[in-house]
Design an enzyme around this catalytic site. Sequence first.
Site, mmCIF file in Angstrom:
data_model
loop_
_atom_site.group_PDB
_atom_site.id
_atom_site.type_symbol
_atom_site.label_atom_id
_atom_site.label_comp_id
_atom_site.label_asym_id
_atom_site.label_seq_id
_atom_site.Cartn_x
_atom_site.Cartn_y
_atom_site.Cartn_z
ATOM 1 N N ASP A 299 15.857 54.817 51.678
ATOM 2 C CA ASP A 299 15.616 55.763 52.906
ATOM 3 C C ASP A 299 16.641 54.807 54.119
ATOM 4 O O ASP A 299 17.179 53.733 54.100
ATOM 5 C CB ASP A 299 15.003 56.612 53.447
ATOM 6 C CG ASP A 299 15.375 57.857 53.349
ATOM 7 O OD1 ASP A 299 16.173 57.820 53.974
ATOM 8 O OD2 ASP A 299 14.377 58.350 54.121
HETATM 9 C C1 NOJ Z 1 16.501 60.977 56.393
HETATM 10 C C2 NOJ Z 1 16.214 61.282 54.675
HETATM 11 O O1 NOJ Z 1 14.366 60.936 54.944
HETATM 12 C C3 NOJ Z 1 16.347 61.053 53.193
HETATM 13 O O2 NOJ Z 1 15.089 61.864 52.927
HETATM 14 C C4 NOJ Z 1 18.074 61.315 53.903
HETATM 15 O O3 NOJ Z 1 18.444 61.790 52.702
HETATM 16 C C5 NOJ Z 1 18.718 60.328 54.414
HETATM 17 N N1 NOJ Z 1 17.552 60.345 55.839
HETATM 18 C C6 NOJ Z 1 19.531 60.808 54.283
HETATM 19 O O4 NOJ Z 1 20.482 61.069 55.430
#
Ligand code: NOJ
Length: 759
Positions: A299
Amino acid sequence: MKIKNSIYLGTTILLIGCTTSNRQASSNWKSFSGDKTIERKVDSVLKLMTLEEKIGQMTQFASSWTTTGPSVADDFLPYLKKGLVGSVFNAATVEGLRNMQKVAVEKTRLGIPILFGYDVIHGYETIFPIPLAESCSWNLELMKRSAEIAAEEAAADGQHWTFAPMVDIARDPRWGRVMEGAGEDPYLGSEIAKARVIGFQGGTDWKSLKEKHTLLACAKHFAAYGAAESGRDYNTAELSEHTLRNFYLPPYLAAKEAGVATFMASFNEVNGIPATASKWLMTDILREEWDFKGFVVSDYTGINELVPHGIASDDKHAAELAANAGIDMDMTGATFIKYLTELVKEGKVSEATIDTATRRILEMKFLLGLFDDPYRYLDENRAKSTLQKPEFMQTARKAVAESVVLLKNNSNLFPIRRDVSKKVALIGAMMKDSINLNGEWQGRGNRNQSVSLYKGLQEAYKDSNVQFTYAQGCSLTETTSQGIQQAVSVAKNADMVLLALGEDFNWSGEAACLTDIRLHKAQRELLAALKQTGKPIALVIFSGRPLDLSWEDENIDAILQAWFPGTQAGYGLADVITGDYNPSGRLVMSFPRNVGQVPVYYNQKNTGRPVMPDNPQGDYRTKYEDAPITALYPFGYGLSYTTFAINNAKLDKNTFSKGEKITATAKVTNTGSTDGEIVVQVYVRDLVGSVTRPVKELKKFQKIALKAGESKDISFEITENDLAFYQQTMKKITETGKFKLWIAQHSADNSNELDFELK
Ligand code: NOJ
């Protein structure tokens, strides 16, 4: 097309691979998709690559155009020019993407195309209801279709990869990200995960990724991100392997079985090890147990966050832990690009690990057809003719109508029929609002474009006997005595009040958690004042989570849970309010009576001291002194403008053996005078297990349409597999024994109870 680099020539590529490289790719590598041609192509590209270039493929940069977290400030252009950018995140517009792709393809040594990823969560430009809402439709075809539409729009606008679906089980409405998932149930969550993956990817076979209207999907956030303690985002998940495997993992596994191309590691720790550093999750379970062949992305700065987690001493150590755990791509943290070369040289990460990750990523690029034509998704005309097609808007409108859940409807206040003369006072901060309607994660949606409830109603009742008046009453968070007085006077002059209240879209979603899940105080004051008028009140609630609606349930005549419905909000809601569409939504998350009950979910354990149904307040039982233990509105619950009955429930046999199946049948009747749809739900309880079993588990469901007065026979098959669970040894098996089965209208409906035994 002019191709600068011979890598794109599918036929010559093999020659290059065989003749020009003295780098050795591991000889026994098998393509992850099983496609021999792709296997040879990937191998031949890999042989040309330097270690640094391979690590570049494992690197994703954020375009500065959109960020969703603390940005790591590296300007990625220098990396791009050196061919060290495998993927770019949340960049948009065909022209912008083409400019970046040109650099990668035409100005770098190998010309490997970039993989563009975007958070396409519930629509790209045509925004559908938030995933939690859409899940309440229990309509898998519809969810698959909305994912297909999102993919078609995004792919036409140059994207290759969506960071969806989020398949995290969620039991805690304080957690803002409940809006993004499919609720609390592992079985329903798994079915929805499959529908969404298949929708985004065009099928379960990776061959469909070659189609220009599909995207790579990403099952996230692996694992147990929804189990954040106290509903606080990013917080620790402390849960037994028993709970992890029986409740939290099934939807991720379902996504894998549906062929999901990628997984995203979650931010949280699971039992002491952050998921991003967990070899147990990323390799032992995901790769070895489940045989997942795609790639895993961290992530957003999830690798860097291993430092504050306190498991890595610095970013370099974090990169080592993540790569060795099985993370293939670093999302925006720049740890791989900065440290993996050194780590390989120091022998801390093996080159084989780098090769495997690179292959997984390259293979996806081949499957998407990017090596044949890196510009194949970049066509302005296609984008123009695809985005927001009228047909997409129609489907979105249908999705709104199917997602809303009618929670209460005394005196049949809903629907407000067009032919009945009525003066309706339209009140509330959400009545004319369009900004909040898309909810969080609105892709490339336009908040100003979403159709307000007010607009939807004006159009729907244009030639009717219904007259509207309007007062805002209060904003979402502020009230004035003048505002309240105006609303009260408008209400007094009307036959009924239609009130639109709820949450700001920023109150749910990532990092948006609450400790008080009631309507904001300002809105509660307005409600109380309107209640004093004695006029019937029909309340429409917009929110990204189940709210505590205890007061409203006690005091307000009718409640329609609208969630955040997206671009077509007002039209879809007006379809329900007029009665053009009879609401069919059923809750996928229990609504608590107050925040103190949280987490409250239907598939709980019985405990050794369950509450006795005939004496719910009896002493020394697992209960509260100040509230019942049951949900205010349970999982699976939702009303309709008609009524249904389920009769003649029976099983074809009362005992069956492993390898056989048992069939449950019933007659379902629409007992009212309006056509409608019912979600018939089958729950099972395994009475005695080697580990304790939930009091109920959803095993099957069917959504069926019935004309007024119509009956249909319905049947469900239950097999040994449906009854399997993880024992203490973490083996999944089905144990023989006695079971109860209910064919029900919701999880608290015990009316059709049957018994069977598995011998
Ligand atoms: C953090 C989030 O937890 C995730 O779900 C997302 O895809 C990414 N950021 C990118 O925005």
